[in-house]
Design an enzyme around this catalytic site. Structure first.
Site, PDB file in Angstrom:
ATOM      1  N   GLY A   1       6.267  25.329 137.164  1.00  0.00           N
ATOM      2  CA  GLY A   1       5.619  25.211 135.791  1.00  0.00           C
ATOM      3  C   GLY A   1       4.656  25.848 135.111  1.00  0.00           C
TER       4      GLY A   1
ATOM      5  CG  ASP B   1       6.079  20.585 145.501  1.00  0.00           C
ATOM      6  OD1 ASP B   1       5.293  19.746 145.725  1.00  0.00           O
ATOM      7  OD2 ASP B   1       5.661  20.912 144.051  1.00  0.00           O
TER       8      ASP B   1
HETATM    9  O1  F6P Z   1       4.081  19.933 142.239  1.00  0.00           O
HETATM   10  C1  F6P Z   1       3.246  18.952 143.142  1.00  0.00           C
HETATM   11  C2  F6P Z   1       3.994  17.403 142.776  1.00  0.00           C
HETATM   12  O2  F6P Z   1       3.088  16.999 143.760  1.00  0.00           O
HETATM   13  C3  F6P Z   1       4.895  17.297 143.546  1.00  0.00           C
HETATM   14  O3  F6P Z   1       5.557  16.849 144.533  1.00  0.00           O
HETATM   15  C4  F6P Z   1       5.505  15.846 142.630  1.00  0.00           C
HETATM   16  O4  F6P Z   1       7.033  16.121 141.873  1.00  0.00           O
HETATM   17  C5  F6P Z   1       4.663  16.765 140.761  1.00  0.00           C
HETATM   18  O5  F6P Z   1       3.525  17.582 141.501  1.00  0.00           O
HETATM   19  C6  F6P Z   1       4.208  15.030 140.385  1.00  0.00           C
HETATM   20  O6  F6P Z   1       2.766  15.077 140.064  1.00  0.00           O
HETATM   21  P1  F6P Z   1       1.978  13.924 139.780  1.00  0.00           P
HETATM   22  O7  F6P Z   1       2.933  12.463 140.003  1.00  0.00           O
HETATM   23  O8  F6P Z   1       0.679  13.892 139.996  1.00  0.00           O
HETATM   24  O9  F6P Z   1       2.462  13.951 137.890  1.00  0.00           O
END
Ligand code: F6P
Length: 326
Positions: free
Chosen positions: A106, A130
């Protein structure tokens, strides 16, 4: 255009090793005679103008720290043209020449849009647990998260074996990626793995695990990637419980645990290499590229390629997992 000053941002979800990147970018920039302005709270700080000049001592003693000392925060304003215009204005008023942005898919997308709209050289550094970014074999934070998975699964195995239980262990994976789950499963000797890239049927999973118990196993551990496509560990556990009432099933969800902790040696090294490469890239006149590692070589990958492509997973790894879990 000669560059005199960079602005350094960590954005999106934090990842272990981000601080090692912050250290490397700061010191490499200073080494090359550039001024460094650190931006707090990601794109939010770019929008609000939350910046602090960084000297070499600002990054002392952080190579080993998890999280990001620059903090991170969502920034809805940055998704609008007006918000990005404001961020650009802040930048030019403060005399910033280039941006180095550290984060996941992102973040690369947001940086690319900003780079397209304004005449600012931007360099991305991929940092996410990830590992789901096209153009680089690995991302900063992924190796540490894998090591956290094996540590957790080793411990779960102790209790799973004592009680002869089937565990569904859920790990992160971003919007649709199974890198952590698949490689984590191989590294921790799991019996099965469910990832969005490969379709799995609940009854097959239960059947497989039940057969394993009948033959040789005292316990079974299935790693599940957290994505919408897989439905998560709880959903699988419920279905298997319904179909195989005799199985003693438990769920463990690792989630944010995987984002914390001291970065591994591997992550500190790639963070240092990528940080230095980001400044080399700017000094060579590169712009709007992400630093990647391919076959252990530093490469510059245009943002357009990073954004447009999905990183493929090596499906043969699933065969390796199955062959070794008989
Ligand atoms: O991109 C890292 C990550 O931990 C993903 O694995 C997960 O889907 C996303 O961030 C969501 O993060 P949070 O729960 O902190 O919003």
């Amino acid at each position: 255009m000669a560059i005199n000053c960079i602005r350094l941002i960590t954005a999106g979800s934090d990842a272990p090793g981000m601080n090692s990147v912050v250290r490397a970018v700061t010191r490499a920039a200073i080494y090359n005679g550039l001024q460094v302005k650190a931006v707090y709270r990601g794109f939010k700080g770019l929008y609000n103008g939350e910046i602090v000049e960084f000297h070499t001592q600002n990054v002392s003693n952080i190579i080993q720290q998890g999280g990001t000392i620059l903090r991170t925060s969502p920034c809805p304003e940055f998704t609008t043209p007006e918000g990005r215009e404001q961020a650009y204005k802040n930048m030019t008023e403060a005399g910033i020449d280039a941006l180095v942005v550290v984060g996941g898919d992102g973040t690369m997308m947001g940086t690319r849009i900003f780079a397209q709209e304004f005449d600012v050289p931007c360099i991305g550094i991929p940092a996410t647990i990830d590992n789901d970014i096209y153009g680089t074999d690995t991302t900063v934070g992924y190796d540490t998260a894998l090591n956290t998975i094996i540590d957790a699964v080793d411990k779960i195995r102790d209790t799973a074996t004592s009680h002869q239980r089937l565990f569904f262990v859920e790990v992160r994976g971003g919007s649709a990626a199974g890198f952590l789950a698949l490689n984590g499963a191989i590294a921790s000797g799991c019996e099965e793995c469910i990832i969005p890239e490969i379709e799995a049927k609940e009854d097959q999973v239960g059947q497989y695990v039940q057969n394993g118990f009948k033959k040789t196993k005292n316990s079974s551990i299935v790693l599940v990637a957290e994505t919408k496509e897989t439905g998560g560990a709880l959903q699988y556990a419920e279905q298997v419980k319904r179909e195989f009432p005799g199985l003693d099933v438990r769920v463990s969800i690792l989630r944010h645990l995987l984002r914390g902790g001291q970065p591994s040696a591997h992550d500190r090294i790639i963070a240092s290499r990528m940080g230095v490469a980001s400044i080399d890239a700017l000094m060579e006149g590169q712009r709007n590229v992400m630093i990647g590692l391919q076959n252990d070589e530093i490469v510059y990958v245009p943002f357009s390629k990073v954004i447009k492509n999905v990183k493929p997973i090596d499906k043969d790894l699933m065969d390796i997992l199955h062959n070794l879990s008989i």
